[in-house]
Write an enzyme that holds these catalytic residues in place. Structure first.
Site, PDB file in Angstrom:
ATOM      1  N   HIS A  94     -58.603  69.401 -12.250  1.00 29.49           N
ATOM      2  CA  HIS A  94     -57.738  68.434 -12.937  1.00 29.49           C
ATOM      3  C   HIS A  94     -57.861  68.686 -14.434  1.00 29.49           C
ATOM      4  CE1 HIS A  94     -55.959  64.901 -14.582  1.00 29.49           C
ATOM      5  NE2 HIS A  94     -57.104  64.377 -14.977  1.00 29.49           N
ATOM      6  N   HIS A  96     -55.675  68.060 -18.530  1.00 28.03           N
ATOM      7  CA  HIS A  96     -54.566  67.470 -19.278  1.00 28.03           C
ATOM      8  C   HIS A  96     -53.895  68.596 -20.074  1.00 28.03           C
ATOM      9  CE1 HIS A  96     -56.225  63.052 -19.232  1.00 28.03           C
ATOM     10  NE2 HIS A  96     -56.281  63.639 -18.052  1.00 28.03           N
ATOM     11  N   ASP A 119     -44.125  83.257  -7.505  1.00 22.06           N
ATOM     12  CA  ASP A 119     -45.290  84.056  -7.117  1.00 22.06           C
ATOM     13  C   ASP A 119     -46.473  83.165  -6.743  1.00 22.06           C
ATOM     14  OD1 ASP A 119     -44.189  86.571  -7.358  1.00 22.06           O
ATOM     15  OD2 ASP A 119     -44.839  86.857  -9.432  1.00 22.06           O
ATOM     16  N   TYR A 221     -48.167  92.704  -1.968  1.00 20.81           N
ATOM     17  CA  TYR A 221     -48.480  92.874  -3.382  1.00 20.81           C
ATOM     18  C   TYR A 221     -49.942  93.291  -3.541  1.00 20.81           C
ATOM     19  CZ  TYR A 221     -49.190  91.623  -8.292  1.00 20.81           C
ATOM     20  OH  TYR A 221     -49.501  91.647  -9.608  1.00 20.81           O
TER      21      TYR A 221
HETATM   22 ZN   LIG Z   1     -57.195  62.854 -16.353  1.00 21.35          ZN
END
Ligand SMILES: [Zn+2]
Length: 225
Positions: A94, A96, A119, A221
């Site tokens: 996670h 920002h 892709d 690939y």
């Molecule tokens: Zn956050």
């Protein structure tokens, strides 16, 4: 330390998202799971001070801390919900990061406008529905439920409305790579729509071709293994 290897991997992943330029101040966290144990960044510890020993291990089922002396990231309940709901996930990132967060704040799914996106992600990256004010009491867990509801089987990322991206993968390295890819295509999409607001999504056949040449049983690939 019974979970030393898992905690080391998570320390490496947290440093990697900083080195990739995805982290503003201390916003963001990486976690990984193995055999019912989740390791995650400690809350409020500067990234430069992260060591494997500072990473916290929790029991996925109960959410209890089983190793480490720090408090886990305040987003730990979000990560726990996703590991419980999607047993195939090995790691979550996670951040920002600027461009993915811009799409999240705009409350707009990130459309697939080109092959760079195709892709990595088999279609648009979804955005969560607004949280009900009744859900704010268990804010982090409700965020996890909102992500689980918005998630699609083929795209290992969701934009949390008004917040930022949650991205996952089979392991920590893959989750970090997917977070880097998401940020890149989020920036490209923003630039593309600034230049050509009328442009449509990438042709569905081209999307499929680009995704499946890198992923799944028909991938061709890269070098043969
Ligand atoms: Zn956050």
């Amino acid at each position: 330390m019974k979970h030393a290897e898992l905690r080391r991997e998570v320390a490496v992943a947290n440093r990697a998202i900083v080195e990739a330029g995805l982290v503003v101040l201390t916003f963001g966290n990486a976690s990984a799971v193995r055999n019912g144990v989740m390791a995650i960044k400690p809350s409020g510890v500067p990234y430069a001070e992260l060591t494997p020993e500072s990473i916290v291990a929790l029991d996925v089922e109960s959410g209890a801390v089983i190793e480490g002396t720090h408090r886990p990231s305040s987003d730990a309940p979000t990560h726990l919900v996703l590991y419980r709901r999607f047993p195939g996930i090995g790691a979550i990132v996670h951040t920002h990061s600027r461009f993915a967060t811009a799409w999240a704040q705009a409350g707009r799914p990130l459309p697939c406008l080109g092959t760079t996106h195709a892709d990595h992600f088999r279609g648009a990256v979804p955005v969560t529905q607004p949280l009900d004010t009744a859900d704010l009491g268990e804010y982090e867990a409700s965020t996890g439920e909102a992500i689980a509801t918005a998630a699609t089987a083929d795209v290992p990322a969701v934009l949390v409305r008004g917040h930022g991206p949650f991205v996952w993968g089979a392991d920590a390295a893959e989750a970090v790579e997917n977070a880097i890819a998401l940020e890149a295509v989020a920036g490209m999409a923003l630039d593309t729509l600034a230049l050509a607001p009328e442009v449509g999504e990438l042709d569905a056949h081209l999307l499929e071709r680009h995704f499946t040449r890198k992923h799944g049983p028909t991938a061709y690939y890269g070098q043969p293994t």
